[in-house]
Design a protein around this motif. Structure first.
Motif, PDB file in Angstrom:
ATOM      1  N   MET A   1       0.855  -1.190   0.000  1.00  0.00           N
ATOM      2  CA  MET A   1       0.000   0.000   0.000  1.00  0.00           C
ATOM      3  C   MET A   1       0.891   1.241   0.000  1.00  0.00           C
ATOM      4  O   MET A   1       1.876   1.290   0.727  1.00  0.00           O
ATOM      5  CB  MET A   1      -0.878   0.026   1.264  1.00  0.00           C
TER       6      MET A   1
ATOM      7  N   LYS B   1       1.252   2.202  -7.021  1.00  0.00           N
ATOM      8  CA  LYS B   1       0.804   1.348  -8.133  1.00  0.00           C
ATOM      9  C   LYS B   1      -0.284   1.996  -9.000  1.00  0.00           C
ATOM     10  O   LYS B   1      -0.166   2.021 -10.215  1.00  0.00           O
ATOM     11  CB  LYS B   1       0.262   0.003  -7.596  1.00  0.00           C
TER      12      LYS B   1
ATOM     13  N   ASP C   1      -8.618  -2.823  -7.248  1.00  0.00           N
ATOM     14  CA  ASP C   1      -9.459  -2.464  -6.094  1.00  0.00           C
ATOM     15  C   ASP C   1     -10.770  -1.824  -6.560  1.00  0.00           C
ATOM     16  O   ASP C   1     -11.844  -2.153  -6.061  1.00  0.00           O
ATOM     17  CB  ASP C   1      -8.741  -1.461  -5.180  1.00  0.00           C
TER      18      ASP C   1
ATOM     19  N   ILE D   1     -14.091  -1.179  -0.113  1.00  0.00           N
ATOM     20  CA  ILE D   1     -13.227  -2.221   0.460  1.00  0.00           C
ATOM     21  C   ILE D   1     -13.447  -2.398   1.972  1.00  0.00           C
ATOM     22  O   ILE D   1     -13.578  -3.538   2.423  1.00  0.00           O
ATOM     23  CB  ILE D   1     -11.753  -1.958   0.084  1.00  0.00           C
TER      24      ILE D   1
ATOM     25  N   PHE E   1     -12.253 -11.096   0.652  1.00  0.00           N
ATOM     26  CA  PHE E   1     -11.637 -10.132  -0.265  1.00  0.00           C
ATOM     27  C   PHE E   1     -10.552 -10.802  -1.117  1.00  0.00           C
ATOM     28  O   PHE E   1     -10.454 -10.570  -2.319  1.00  0.00           O
ATOM     29  CB  PHE E   1     -11.059  -8.955   0.536  1.00  0.00           C
ATOM     30  N   ARG E   2      -9.732 -11.654  -0.503  1.00  0.00           N
ATOM     31  CA  ARG E   2      -8.668 -12.345  -1.260  1.00  0.00           C
ATOM     32  C   ARG E   2      -9.256 -13.254  -2.341  1.00  0.00           C
ATOM     33  O   ARG E   2      -8.666 -13.431  -3.407  1.00  0.00           O
ATOM     34  CB  ARG E   2      -7.780 -13.169  -0.324  1.00  0.00           C
TER      35      ARG E   2
ATOM     36  N   GLY F   1      -4.123  -4.708  -5.758  1.00  0.00           N
ATOM     37  CA  GLY F   1      -4.142  -4.359  -4.341  1.00  0.00           C
ATOM     38  C   GLY F   1      -2.865  -4.906  -3.703  1.00  0.00           C
ATOM     39  O   GLY F   1      -2.319  -5.921  -4.141  1.00  0.00           O
ATOM     40  N   GLY F   2      -2.400  -4.233  -2.658  1.00  0.00           N
ATOM     41  CA  GLY F   2      -1.116  -4.578  -2.048  1.00  0.00           C
ATOM     42  C   GLY F   2      -1.031  -5.987  -1.482  1.00  0.00           C
ATOM     43  O   GLY F   2       0.060  -6.540  -1.337  1.00  0.00           O
ATOM     44  N   GLY F   3      -2.185  -6.576  -1.169  1.00  0.00           N
ATOM     45  CA  GLY F   3      -2.161  -7.895  -0.542  1.00  0.00           C
ATOM     46  C   GLY F   3      -2.456  -9.039  -1.490  1.00  0.00           C
ATOM     47  O   GLY F   3      -2.630 -10.184  -1.060  1.00  0.00           O
TER      48      GLY F   3
ATOM     49  N   ARG G   1      -8.181   1.848   4.135  1.00  0.00           N
ATOM     50  CA  ARG G   1      -7.455   0.578   4.068  1.00  0.00           C
ATOM     51  C   ARG G   1      -7.672  -0.171   5.378  1.00  0.00           C
ATOM     52  O   ARG G   1      -7.032   0.152   6.387  1.00  0.00           O
ATOM     53  CB  ARG G   1      -5.953   0.823   3.889  1.00  0.00           C
ATOM     54  N   PRO G   2      -8.546  -1.169   5.364  1.00  0.00           N
ATOM     55  CA  PRO G   2      -8.897  -1.849   6.621  1.00  0.00           C
ATOM     56  C   PRO G   2      -7.690  -2.376   7.376  1.00  0.00           C
ATOM     57  O   PRO G   2      -7.683  -2.364   8.610  1.00  0.00           O
ATOM     58  CB  PRO G   2      -9.789  -3.004   6.171  1.00  0.00           C
ATOM     59  N   LEU G   3      -6.656  -2.798   6.687  1.00  0.00           N
ATOM     60  CA  LEU G   3      -5.518  -3.381   7.395  1.00  0.00           C
ATOM     61  C   LEU G   3      -4.640  -2.332   8.066  1.00  0.00           C
ATOM     62  O   LEU G   3      -3.816  -2.650   8.907  1.00  0.00           O
ATOM     63  CB  LEU G   3      -4.673  -4.242   6.441  1.00  0.00           C
TER      64      LEU G   3
ATOM     65  N   ARG H   1       5.242 -10.041   3.829  1.00  0.00           N
ATOM     66  CA  ARG H   1       4.932 -10.188   2.399  1.00  0.00           C
ATOM     67  C   ARG H   1       6.150 -10.100   1.488  1.00  0.00           C
ATOM     68  O   ARG H   1       6.037 -10.403   0.302  1.00  0.00           O
ATOM     69  CB  ARG H   1       3.970  -9.074   1.978  1.00  0.00           C
TER      70      ARG H   1
HETATM   71  C1  S3P Z   1      -4.589  -4.150   0.807  1.00  0.00           C
HETATM   72  C2  S3P Z   1      -4.252  -3.112  -0.032  1.00  0.00           C
HETATM   73  C3  S3P Z   1      -5.266  -2.221  -0.644  1.00  0.00           C
HETATM   74  C4  S3P Z   1      -6.610  -2.936  -0.763  1.00  0.00           C
HETATM   75  C5  S3P Z   1      -7.006  -3.508   0.561  1.00  0.00           C
HETATM   76  C6  S3P Z   1      -6.002  -4.509   1.103  1.00  0.00           C
HETATM   77  C7  S3P Z   1      -3.512  -4.955   1.411  1.00  0.00           C
HETATM   78  O1  S3P Z   1      -4.824  -1.807  -1.938  1.00  0.00           O
HETATM   79  O2  S3P Z   1      -6.553  -3.943  -1.735  1.00  0.00           O
HETATM   80  O3  S3P Z   1      -7.193  -2.451   1.476  1.00  0.00           O
HETATM   81  O4  S3P Z   1      -3.815  -6.031   1.960  1.00  0.00           O
HETATM   82  O5  S3P Z   1      -2.324  -4.543   1.335  1.00  0.00           O
HETATM   83  P1  S3P Z   1      -3.655  -0.717  -2.185  1.00  0.00           P
HETATM   84  O6  S3P Z   1      -2.349  -1.437  -2.142  1.00  0.00           O
HETATM   85  O7  S3P Z   1      -3.955  -0.177  -3.547  1.00  0.00           O
HETATM   86  O8  S3P Z   1      -3.783   0.297  -1.107  1.00  0.00           O
END
Ligand code: S3P
Length: 176
Positions: free
Chosen positions: A14, A18, A37, A48, A60-61, A82-84, A121-123, A140
């Motif tokens: 995040m 990107k 996203d 999200i 979500f995954r 998305g970052g995850g 960003r919930p995380l 990660r």
């Molecule tokens: C996440 C990153 C977010 C989004 C979600 C979860 C993550 O995307 O998919 O909040 O787990 O790193 P960005 O990387 O675009 O912020």
């Protein structure tokens, strides 16, 4: 591994830039960009944080994986993930077959400083009860490195500077 498509795919933590890099690069190269996203939010009909609240991170995954499965059928594009996305094994395997994966590197402190509204960003949201950003990133790193074809360091660089670096690498690799 057999390639299923020839997309340009941006991954990274995040705040690594990107989405902005994908949009700008697409404009310069007259290509389409897709923000994963945004696509998932549209399809789910909620944002999200609401998806995380209703379906959990696992839900979500799964949505991310389902979206990646649609990529072979799409015209060549620049995809910002998305970052995850790299957390799920099947998503990593698929990413490797979908084109050229560019990893935008950022450290946790700089990433957090670049994110103006962490509540989206919930995380990262306060009270998420989970890991600190640097702990999430450390968990990660090996996944990002495993999936990456090309790596660009974004530390202390503007979006414009990162776009120049990414473009140069993709050109050298014969992908632009
Ligand atoms: C996440 C990153 C977010 C989004 C979600 C979860 C993550 O995307 O998919 O909040 O787990 O790193 P960005 O990387 O675009 O912020």
């Amino acid at each position: 591994m057999a390639k299923l498509a020839d997309h340009i795919i941006l991954i990274g933590f995040m705040g690594s830039g990107k989405s902005s890099v994908a949009r700008r690069l697409a404009r310069l190269e007259h290509m389409t960009s897709i923000d994963m996203d945004i696509f998932i939010e549209r399809e789910a009909g909620r944002d999200i944080p609401a998806i995380f609240a209703a379906e959990g991170e696992e839900g979500f995954r799964l949505r991310e994986f389902d979206f990646l499965r649609s990529m072979p059928a799409r015209d060549r594009c620049i995809l910002s993930c998305g970052g995850g996305v790299v957390v799920r094994d099947e998503s990593r395997s698929l990413l490797k077959c979908l084109g050229t994966v560019v990893y935008l590197v950022v450290d946790a402190a700089e990433a957090v400083s670049r994110i103006p509204r962490p509540e989206g960003r919930p995380l990262l949201a306060e009270g998420a009860g989970g890991l600190r950003p640097d702990e999430i990133l450390s968990s990660r790193l090996r996944y990002y490195e495993d999936v990456a074809d090309l790596t660009v360091d974004t530390s202390g660089r503007s979006i414009g500077q990162v776009v120049v670096a990414v473009r140069r690498m993709l050109r050298a690799a014969g992908k632009l």
